[in-house]
Design a protein around this motif. Structure first.
Motif, PDB file in Angstrom:
ATOM      1  N   VAL A 244      17.510  29.835   2.476  1.00 41.14           N
ATOM      2  CA  VAL A 244      17.597  29.579   3.922  1.00 41.14           C
ATOM      3  C   VAL A 244      17.197  28.130   4.219  1.00 41.14           C
ATOM      4  N   GLY A 245      16.157  27.645   3.527  1.00 42.67           N
ATOM      5  CA  GLY A 245      15.680  26.286   3.743  1.00 42.67           C
ATOM      6  C   GLY A 245      16.659  25.212   3.317  1.00 42.67           C
ATOM      7  N   LEU A 246      17.597  25.558   2.439  1.00 42.78           N
ATOM      8  CA  LEU A 246      18.584  24.579   1.981  1.00 42.78           C
ATOM      9  C   LEU A 246      19.671  24.309   3.017  1.00 42.78           C
ATOM     10  N   ILE A 247      19.847  25.220   3.953  1.00 38.04           N
ATOM     11  CA  ILE A 247      20.932  25.070   4.939  1.00 38.04           C
ATOM     12  C   ILE A 247      20.848  23.749   5.693  1.00 38.04           C
ATOM     13  N   PRO A 248      19.660  23.349   6.207  1.00 41.91           N
ATOM     14  CA  PRO A 248      19.598  22.075   6.936  1.00 41.91           C
ATOM     15  C   PRO A 248      19.879  20.844   6.068  1.00 41.91           C
ATOM     16  N   LEU A 249      19.745  20.990   4.736  1.00 39.63           N
ATOM     17  CA  LEU A 249      19.969  19.842   3.861  1.00 39.63           C
ATOM     18  C   LEU A 249      21.446  19.570   3.606  1.00 39.63           C
ATOM     19  N   ARG A 250      22.292  20.536   3.838  1.00 39.88           N
ATOM     20  CA  ARG A 250      23.728  20.334   3.612  1.00 39.88           C
ATOM     21  C   ARG A 250      24.239  19.209   4.509  1.00 39.88           C
ATOM     22  N   GLY A 251      24.884  18.237   3.876  1.00 38.60           N
ATOM     23  CA  GLY A 251      25.440  17.127   4.623  1.00 38.60           C
ATOM     24  C   GLY A 251      24.448  16.010   4.908  1.00 38.60           C
ATOM     25  N   ARG A 252      23.150  16.244   4.627  1.00 37.38           N
ATOM     26  CA  ARG A 252      22.146  15.221   4.898  1.00 37.38           C
ATOM     27  C   ARG A 252      21.747  14.465   3.639  1.00 37.38           C
TER      28      ARG A 252
ATOM     29  N   MET B  66       0.853  -1.189   0.000  1.00 36.20           N
ATOM     30  CA  MET B  66       0.000   0.000   0.000  1.00 36.20           C
ATOM     31  C   MET B  66       0.891   1.243   0.000  1.00 36.20           C
ATOM     32  N   PRO B  67       1.351   1.664  -1.181  1.00 32.91           N
ATOM     33  CA  PRO B  67       2.347   2.755  -1.261  1.00 32.91           C
ATOM     34  C   PRO B  67       1.916   4.057  -0.613  1.00 32.91           C
ATOM     35  N   LEU B  68       0.615   4.361  -0.626  1.00 34.54           N
ATOM     36  CA  LEU B  68       0.150   5.644  -0.087  1.00 34.54           C
ATOM     37  C   LEU B  68      -0.304   5.543   1.369  1.00 34.54           C
ATOM     38  N   HIS B  69      -0.078   4.386   1.992  1.00 32.59           N
ATOM     39  CA  HIS B  69      -0.421   4.232   3.405  1.00 32.59           C
ATOM     40  C   HIS B  69       0.528   5.067   4.252  1.00 32.59           C
ATOM     41  N   ARG B  70       0.015   5.518   5.403  1.00 28.91           N
ATOM     42  CA  ARG B  70       0.801   6.377   6.282  1.00 28.91           C
ATOM     43  C   ARG B  70       2.132   5.735   6.681  1.00 28.91           C
ATOM     44  N   SER B  71       2.124   4.440   6.919  1.00 27.69           N
ATOM     45  CA  SER B  71       3.355   3.753   7.328  1.00 27.69           C
ATOM     46  C   SER B  71       4.405   3.761   6.220  1.00 27.69           C
ATOM     47  N   GLU B  72       3.940   3.663   4.961  1.00 29.51           N
ATOM     48  CA  GLU B  72       4.877   3.702   3.833  1.00 29.51           C
ATOM     49  C   GLU B  72       5.415   5.116   3.625  1.00 29.51           C
ATOM     50  N   LEU B  73       4.547   6.099   3.765  1.00 26.28           N
ATOM     51  CA  LEU B  73       4.994   7.488   3.589  1.00 26.28           C
ATOM     52  C   LEU B  73       6.021   7.863   4.658  1.00 26.28           C
ATOM     53  N   ALA B  74       5.885   7.259   5.853  1.00 23.07           N
ATOM     54  CA  ALA B  74       6.850   7.526   6.914  1.00 23.07           C
ATOM     55  C   ALA B  74       8.230   6.982   6.567  1.00 23.07           C
ATOM     56  N   ARG B  75       8.269   5.947   5.723  1.00 22.21           N
ATOM     57  CA  ARG B  75       9.551   5.360   5.303  1.00 22.21           C
ATOM     58  C   ARG B  75      10.357   6.296   4.405  1.00 22.21           C
TER      59      ARG B  75
ATOM     60  N   ALA C 117      12.793  11.943   6.856  1.00 25.55           N
ATOM     61  CA  ALA C 117      12.714  13.396   7.056  1.00 25.55           C
ATOM     62  C   ALA C 117      13.397  14.160   5.926  1.00 25.55           C
ATOM     63  N   THR C 118      14.501  13.605   5.405  1.00 24.76           N
ATOM     64  CA  THR C 118      15.234  14.325   4.354  1.00 24.76           C
ATOM     65  C   THR C 118      14.387  14.486   3.098  1.00 24.76           C
ATOM     66  N   TYR C 119      13.683  13.418   2.701  1.00 19.74           N
ATOM     67  CA  TYR C 119      12.796  13.508   1.528  1.00 19.74           C
ATOM     68  C   TYR C 119      11.744  14.593   1.725  1.00 19.74           C
TER      69      TYR C 119
ATOM     70  N   ALA D 277       9.482  20.107   0.900  1.00 14.65           N
ATOM     71  CA  ALA D 277       9.130  21.412   1.478  1.00 14.65           C
ATOM     72  C   ALA D 277       9.929  22.538   0.821  1.00 14.65           C
ATOM     73  N   VAL D 278      11.239  22.325   0.666  1.00 11.30           N
ATOM     74  CA  VAL D 278      12.096  23.337   0.023  1.00 11.30           C
ATOM     75  C   VAL D 278      11.656  23.562  -1.414  1.00 11.30           C
ATOM     76  N   ALA D 279      11.359  22.468  -2.132  1.00 11.06           N
ATOM     77  CA  ALA D 279      10.927  22.588  -3.530  1.00 11.06           C
ATOM     78  C   ALA D 279       9.602  23.332  -3.637  1.00 11.06           C
ATOM     79  N   THR D 280       8.737  23.163  -2.642  1.00 12.47           N
ATOM     80  CA  THR D 280       7.442  23.857  -2.652  1.00 12.47           C
ATOM     81  C   THR D 280       7.630  25.368  -2.523  1.00 12.47           C
ATOM     82  N   VAL D 281       8.462  25.783  -1.574  1.00 15.14           N
ATOM     83  CA  VAL D 281       8.739  27.217  -1.418  1.00 15.14           C
ATOM     84  C   VAL D 281       9.424  27.759  -2.666  1.00 15.14           C
ATOM     85  N   PHE D 282      10.357  26.968  -3.209  1.00 10.07           N
ATOM     86  CA  PHE D 282      11.057  27.366  -4.428  1.00 10.07           C
ATOM     87  C   PHE D 282      10.070  27.553  -5.590  1.00 10.07           C
ATOM     88  N   THR D 283       9.093  26.653  -5.687  1.00  6.29           N
ATOM     89  CA  THR D 283       8.110  26.744  -6.770  1.00  6.29           C
ATOM     90  C   THR D 283       7.267  28.008  -6.639  1.00  6.29           C
TER      91      THR D 283
END
Length: 410
Positions: A397-405, A217-226, A229-231, A236-242
């Protein structure tokens, strides 16, 4: 454990992401995208004028048709991506999407009424929605990890080539046929079926890796949690960028407000897409040798510069510079964002990851265009582009936390 250290891919000594090393399947998918874009843009470049001047529809009807079509494509992407994860197969759905688009193309020259054209446009966009996420996941599946950025950049570059060849061919055939719309629509059928033929016979889907987890079940909450956080931070960054990169229609309006004649308006998108196509592959290849976030930052700085130039530069020369900077920012960001989605999502959930990414950013693009239009009407073009610059700064600014992750998944 990440196979990227300090932003550099784990490859043999000094190995470079040369275009010759990119798998043939990625090249084929790039040409599939290019041919379908040529066909679609030949029709879409003329369709609004055809609807209004030949069939006598209102501009409101044209807007409704386009809005429904694009919304349908965005929603369909989520379910097709999830379905490709459930099936464990990508090519079938990608080919189905291209097939639907190809078989709707003859309806455009044959349509006796607006209703037929609306249906054809609707089915065509369903086809686009079906193929989008599985195709991007297939690019990730086919491409080696050390060439993933180059692969996405190449596909994006070829796709964009189709975006400016199509309108050029439409103009040329309208001139050759003395503005015979249906004749041009028939010509557009040819590259559509070439695209379908190419994906059916030139693209081979790789075998599913042994031991890869089956997704029920790809759209199940448990699968989305997999997804991790980085994804979700990338989304989120792409949304603000858009929100910063609203519709290119505002580039056209800006050029018109600076004195560009209506007859030359299409040159704005041609210039933008030429720069976009020329920069997408080099940016993707660079992202395989450098930290991808660095490439994304370069793209955002280019967008920031484009917004400032388009807000303040006088005359058509300044507008041309702004449009070129806009095209360069697209080249440095769109393929790299797709690569980041592939890097940050589990292999068995890549279709779902791309589907959700496309849905969220598609909605953000609609909101961005509404904001841009409202500011344009209320204050003027300068406010629109300065708001874009503000959202761009927020994205940086939102890209800063992604560095190194950000690292590639196995």
């Amino acid at each position: 454990m990440s196979d990227r250290t300090q932003g550099k891919p784990e490859t043999s000594k000094g190995r470079k992401a040369l275009w010759r090393e990119i798998p043939g399947g990625v090249w084929a998918l790039g040409f599939v995208s290019m041919l379908m874009d040529i066909s679609s843009e030949m029709i879409h470049a003329l369709l609004p004028v055809y609807l209004v001047t030949v069939l006598g529809t209102s501009t409101l009807t044209v807007g409704i048709i386009e809005g429904i079509a694009e919304a349908t494509a965005s929603i369909t992407k989520v379910f097709s991506g999830a379905l490709s994860d459930w099936l464990g197969k990508r090519k079938f759905l990608a080919a189905l999407g291209y097939g639907l688009a190809a078989f709707t193309k003859p309806i455009f020259p044959l349509a006796p009424s607006v209703g037929w054209l609306v249906t054809a446009r609707f089915v065509d966009r369903i086809g686009k929605g079906i193929r989008g996420a599985p195709r991007d996941a297939l690019v990730a599946d086919i491409s080696p990890k050390h060439l993933r950025g180059a692969s996405f950049g190449l596909r994006q570059s070829l796709d964009t080539v189709g975006a400016f060849i199509g309108p050029f061919l439409a103009i040329a055939f309208m001139w050759l046929t003395a503005s015979h719309f249906t004749a041009v629509f028939w010509v557009a059928v040819i590259p559509a079926f070439l695209s379908l033929f190419l994906i059916l016979f030139a693209v081979q889907e790789p075998e599913r890796p042994e031991g890869l987890r089956k997704v029920r079940m790809p759209l199940h909450r448990s699968e989305l949690a997999r997804m991790g956080a980085t994804y979700w931070w990338v989304v989120a960054v792409a949304t603000v960028f858009t929100l910063a990169r609203f519709s290119e229609a505002f580039l056209i309006l800006r050029a018109q407000s600076s004195g560009l004649s209506v007859a030359l308006v299409p040159i704005v998108l041609v210039i933008m897409n030429v720069v976009y196509a020329l920069s997408a592959y080099p940016a993707g290849a660079l992202s395989d040798r450098m930290d991808r976030i660095t490439i994304l930052i370069i793209g955002l700085v280019l967008l920031l510069a484009a917004d400032v130039v388009l807000a303040y530069a006088p005359g058509l020369g300044g507008i041309a510079l702004g449009v070129m900077l806009w095209g360069a920012h697209m080249g440095f960001t769109q393929g790299v964002l797709s690569t980041l989605v592939a890097d940050c999502s589990p292999p068995e959930l890549r279709g779902t990851a791309f589907g959700l990414f496309n849905l969220v950013t598609g909605i953000a693009l609609l909101v961005a265009s509404l904001i841009a239009g409202g500011l344009w009407d209320a204050i003027g073009p300068q406010a629109t582009f300065l708001a874009g610059a503000g959202f761009t700064a927020l994205t940086l600014v939102g890209l800063i936390p992604l560095r190194g992750r950000v690292g590639t998944r196995p």
